[in-house]
Design a protein around this motif. Structure first.
Motif, PDB file in Angstrom:
ATOM      1  N   ILE A  40       0.562   8.242  -6.880  1.00  0.00           N
ATOM      2  CA  ILE A  40       0.668   6.783  -6.806  1.00  0.00           C
ATOM      3  C   ILE A  40       1.469   6.378  -5.575  1.00  0.00           C
ATOM      4  O   ILE A  40       1.077   5.465  -4.838  1.00  0.00           O
ATOM      5  N   PHE A  41       2.583   7.059  -5.335  1.00  0.00           N
ATOM      6  CA  PHE A  41       3.390   6.753  -4.146  1.00  0.00           C
ATOM      7  C   PHE A  41       2.602   7.007  -2.865  1.00  0.00           C
ATOM      8  O   PHE A  41       2.675   6.222  -1.922  1.00  0.00           O
ATOM      9  N   LEU A  42       1.862   8.099  -2.837  1.00  0.00           N
ATOM     10  CA  LEU A  42       1.061   8.411  -1.658  1.00  0.00           C
ATOM     11  C   LEU A  42      -0.018   7.357  -1.433  1.00  0.00           C
ATOM     12  O   LEU A  42      -0.223   6.898  -0.303  1.00  0.00           O
ATOM     13  N   LEU A  43      -0.694   6.948  -2.497  1.00  0.00           N
ATOM     14  CA  LEU A  43      -1.722   5.917  -2.369  1.00  0.00           C
ATOM     15  C   LEU A  43      -1.124   4.583  -1.920  1.00  0.00           C
ATOM     16  O   LEU A  43      -1.709   3.876  -1.095  1.00  0.00           O
ATOM     17  N   LEU A  44       0.037   4.244  -2.468  1.00  0.00           N
ATOM     18  CA  LEU A  44       0.688   3.001  -2.062  1.00  0.00           C
ATOM     19  C   LEU A  44       1.116   3.060  -0.601  1.00  0.00           C
ATOM     20  O   LEU A  44       1.057   2.056   0.109  1.00  0.00           O
ATOM     21  N   LEU A  45       1.534   4.230  -0.152  1.00  0.00           N
ATOM     22  CA  LEU A  45       1.935   4.393   1.238  1.00  0.00           C
ATOM     23  C   LEU A  45       0.746   4.229   2.189  1.00  0.00           C
ATOM     24  O   LEU A  45       0.924   3.889   3.353  1.00  0.00           O
ATOM     25  N   ILE A  46      -0.445   4.430   1.687  1.00  0.00           N
ATOM     26  CA  ILE A  46      -1.651   4.232   2.494  1.00  0.00           C
ATOM     27  C   ILE A  46      -2.189   2.816   2.327  1.00  0.00           C
ATOM     28  O   ILE A  46      -2.526   2.143   3.299  1.00  0.00           O
ATOM     29  N   ILE A  47      -2.259   2.338   1.095  1.00  0.00           N
ATOM     30  CA  ILE A  47      -2.895   1.053   0.801  1.00  0.00           C
ATOM     31  C   ILE A  47      -2.061  -0.139   1.269  1.00  0.00           C
ATOM     32  O   ILE A  47      -2.596  -1.069   1.878  1.00  0.00           O
ATOM     33  N   VAL A  48      -0.769  -0.137   0.981  1.00  0.00           N
ATOM     34  CA  VAL A  48       0.071  -1.294   1.323  1.00  0.00           C
ATOM     35  C   VAL A  48       0.082  -1.561   2.831  1.00  0.00           C
ATOM     36  O   VAL A  48      -0.108  -2.710   3.250  1.00  0.00           O
ATOM     37  N   PRO A  49       0.269  -0.562   3.697  1.00  0.00           N
ATOM     38  CA  PRO A  49       0.214  -0.851   5.140  1.00  0.00           C
ATOM     39  C   PRO A  49      -1.165  -1.341   5.595  1.00  0.00           C
ATOM     40  O   PRO A  49      -1.245  -2.179   6.494  1.00  0.00           O
ATOM     41  N   LEU A  50      -2.217  -0.832   4.978  1.00  0.00           N
ATOM     42  CA  LEU A  50      -3.556  -1.325   5.339  1.00  0.00           C
ATOM     43  C   LEU A  50      -3.740  -2.777   4.947  1.00  0.00           C
ATOM     44  O   LEU A  50      -4.332  -3.566   5.690  1.00  0.00           O
ATOM     45  N   VAL A  51      -3.238  -3.166   3.778  1.00  0.00           N
ATOM     46  CA  VAL A  51      -3.306  -4.565   3.352  1.00  0.00           C
ATOM     47  C   VAL A  51      -2.460  -5.436   4.279  1.00  0.00           C
ATOM     48  O   VAL A  51      -2.872  -6.543   4.662  1.00  0.00           O
TER      49      VAL A  51
END
Length: 96
Positions: A4-15
């Motif tokens: 979850i942390f890894l996905l958030l680290l990818i998704i949040v900057p893209l958003v």
């Protein structure tokens, strides 16, 4: 939880990058927030290091005490997504 942390680290900057490319004034908000977070985290680190030196203690638990401080964790978390955001923005806006 690590996934979850890894996905958030990818998704949040893209958003964030999408929002910044779509709405130009939000870039200014992201930059100002990053500056405030940087100084907040640096102040916590500096004050804890000073307190450790003032008490003449250099135990590892004393030095790393700032890692449990919310005034450090929240700004550091934002900076943790701000840096990849800047890399994404640079990638999307770079002209050859």
């Amino acid at each position: 939880m690590k996934i979850i942390f890894l996905l958030l680290l990818i998704i949040v900057p893209l958003v964030m990058a999408y929002a910044a490319l779509r709405f130009k004034p939000i870039r200014w908000v992201f930059h100002v927030l990053a500056i405030l977070c940087f100084y907040s985290a640096a102040t916590v680190i500096a004050s804890d290091v000073y307190a450790t030196n003032a008490h003449m203690t250099t135990f590892t638990t004393e030095i790393h005490h700032f890692l449990l401080n919310g005034w450090f964790l929240i700004p550091a978390a934002y900076l943790g997504v701000y840096i990849p955001y800047m890399l994404w923005i640079r990638l999307f806006t770079e002209k050859n």
